[in-house]
Write an enzyme that holds these catalytic residues in place. Sequence first.
Site, PDB file in Angstrom:
ATOM      1  CG  HIS A 125     -29.104   0.682 100.176  1.00  0.00           C
ATOM      2  ND1 HIS A 125     -29.963  -0.381 100.358  1.00  0.00           N
ATOM      3  CD2 HIS A 125     -29.422   1.579 101.146  1.00  0.00           C
ATOM      4  CE1 HIS A 125     -30.767  -0.130 101.372  1.00  0.00           C
ATOM      5  NE2 HIS A 125     -30.459   1.049 101.875  1.00  0.00           N
ATOM      6  CG  ASP A 202     -30.160   2.206  94.208  1.00  0.00           C
ATOM      7  OD1 ASP A 202     -31.015   3.094  94.308  1.00  0.00           O
ATOM      8  OD2 ASP A 202     -29.711   1.561  95.172  1.00  0.00           O
ATOM      9  CE  LYS A 228     -34.245   5.651 100.232  1.00  0.00           C
ATOM     10  NZ  LYS A 228     -33.906   5.660 101.649  1.00  0.00           N
ATOM     11  CB  CYS A 368     -28.523  -0.492 104.127  1.00  0.00           C
ATOM     12  SG  CYS A 368     -29.846  -0.438 105.327  1.00  0.00           S
TER      13      CYS A 368
HETATM   14  C1  LIG Z   1     -29.053   4.070  97.353  1.00  0.00           C
HETATM   15  C2  LIG Z   1     -30.207   3.328  97.971  1.00  0.00           C
HETATM   16  N1  LIG Z   1     -30.664   2.222  97.389  1.00  0.00           N
HETATM   17  C3  LIG Z   1     -31.711   1.540  97.878  1.00  0.00           C
HETATM   18  C4  LIG Z   1     -32.343   1.941  99.030  1.00  0.00           C
HETATM   19  C5  LIG Z   1     -33.512   1.159  99.521  1.00  0.00           C
HETATM   20  O1  LIG Z   1     -34.671   1.938  99.430  1.00  0.00           O
HETATM   21  P1  LIG Z   1     -36.056   1.387  99.994  1.00  0.00           P
HETATM   22  O2  LIG Z   1     -35.792   0.991 101.433  1.00  0.00           O
HETATM   23  O3  LIG Z   1     -36.973   2.560  99.899  1.00  0.00           O
HETATM   24  O4  LIG Z   1     -36.461   0.246  99.163  1.00  0.00           O
HETATM   25  C6  LIG Z   1     -31.894   3.085  99.690  1.00  0.00           C
HETATM   26  C7  LIG Z   1     -32.496   3.503 100.947  1.00  0.00           C
HETATM   27  O5  LIG Z   1     -31.869   4.111 101.783  1.00  0.00           O
HETATM   28  C8  LIG Z   1     -30.801   3.803  99.139  1.00  0.00           C
HETATM   29  O6  LIG Z   1     -30.335   4.908  99.717  1.00  0.00           O
END
Ligand SMILES: Cc1ncc(COP(=O)(O)O)c(C=O)c1O
Length: 410
Positions: A125, A202, A228, A368
């Site tokens: 991401h 992550d 989430k 993303c």
């Molecule tokens: C794997 C992963 N990493 C990071 C993020 C970023 O999360 P946040 O927008 O809550 O900071 C997401 C959000 O979709 C994600 O799915």
Amino acid sequence: MSGATAFDPAAVRAQFPLLMRGLDGGPLHYLDNGATSQLPQAVLDAMIRFETTSRANVLRSVHRLAEAATDAYEGARLDIARYLNVPGDEIIFTSGTTSAINLVARSFGEGMQPGDEVVVSLLEHHGNFVPWQMLRDRRGITLKILPVTDEGRIDLSALTRTVTKRTKLIALAHVSNVTGAVTDVAPVVAAARTVGARVLLDGAQRTPHGPLDLPGLGIDFYAFSGHKMFGPTGIGCLWAKKELLASMPPLMGGGEMIRTVTVERTEWADVPHKFEAGTPPIAQAVGLGAAVRWLMQLDWTSASAHEMRLTQRVLDGLGRLKGARVIGPSGLQGRAPVISFELAGAHPHDVCQILDGFGVALRGGHHCAQPLMDHFGVAGTTRASLALYNNDADVDALLTGLDAAAAKLR
Ligand SMILES: Cc1ncc(COP(=O)(O)O)c(C=O)c1O
């Protein structure tokens, strides 16, 4: 978990007011949990209870209300720590996964020298990609990228040729938000240990699917988001061992992250408060604490089986749908209930719009993860991401809607 109540999918779903309410008088088949999940009544109640009985700033005043607020805030930290099987003072509240990873990049990363290496993967991401590119541009480090396999997993066979004596950190998704692939952590940790590198996971897409044993994984940093995992937005956490956190400089300076301040100098507070400058998102932390308490009373063997059974139904349905291609593992082994696919000739946004007409909430786009989209040669995918409150009616609506979308868009 031992002592957990039996998992009853219908009873679980009934605890989510928004799912019960539906959408515009019709049912809501919410399959966009990878973006944000819904809130159970227990979390809503905990936040309202906090705001109506204990609202005050934390870690400051000594009046009773302030002490109640501090207890609620620090209690949430302890609950989250129990969910991850770690000590409470190793949990730092952040605003989410992105801010947790940026904290590591800005604090731990600042100790890196030009030529040091950070290893990520092609499926990250942007939240676990861009902060390392920024560190590269700031500090002159080298950013190395593990490739992905045809079925959308991080290609761990590339570890040996990618990790070197200059590697300081390997930062990878625990679960891909696009392909649903679960990363096999042990070889990553083994590769890191041979060169003395740290490992960051992550965990944004892993934490909604049951409690974790972070020490057992052998990693150094874990980042995740509350929204989430059935908690509120605006809250998330970074976990790291206390000694590691103690060795890192704070990211932000301000109130509550200090022990003493004189005109000449400031002495930092202990971990975790050293990293929590200013007034934190208190009600959100309390809400996330309630979310993990709620998660911990579930029978996760049954809940996971339920999630996986529905995932298999989606994969089977996509297998039967002409022109559909799953971008991710074709089976359940090493996969989470996040399913991305392409429908030949159809733009994901069009697919999502048609599915919305069936009451099905999906996400379409690059998620993303643009480097991964480039790798698979697609502008985007359509993604169904499931949670434990989803049911067969949700899958039926998805598959019926996809049949209609395929007929219309082909
Ligand atoms: C794997 C992963 N990493 C990071 C993020 C970023 O999360 P946040 O927008 O809550 O900071 C997401 C959000 O979709 C994600 O799915």
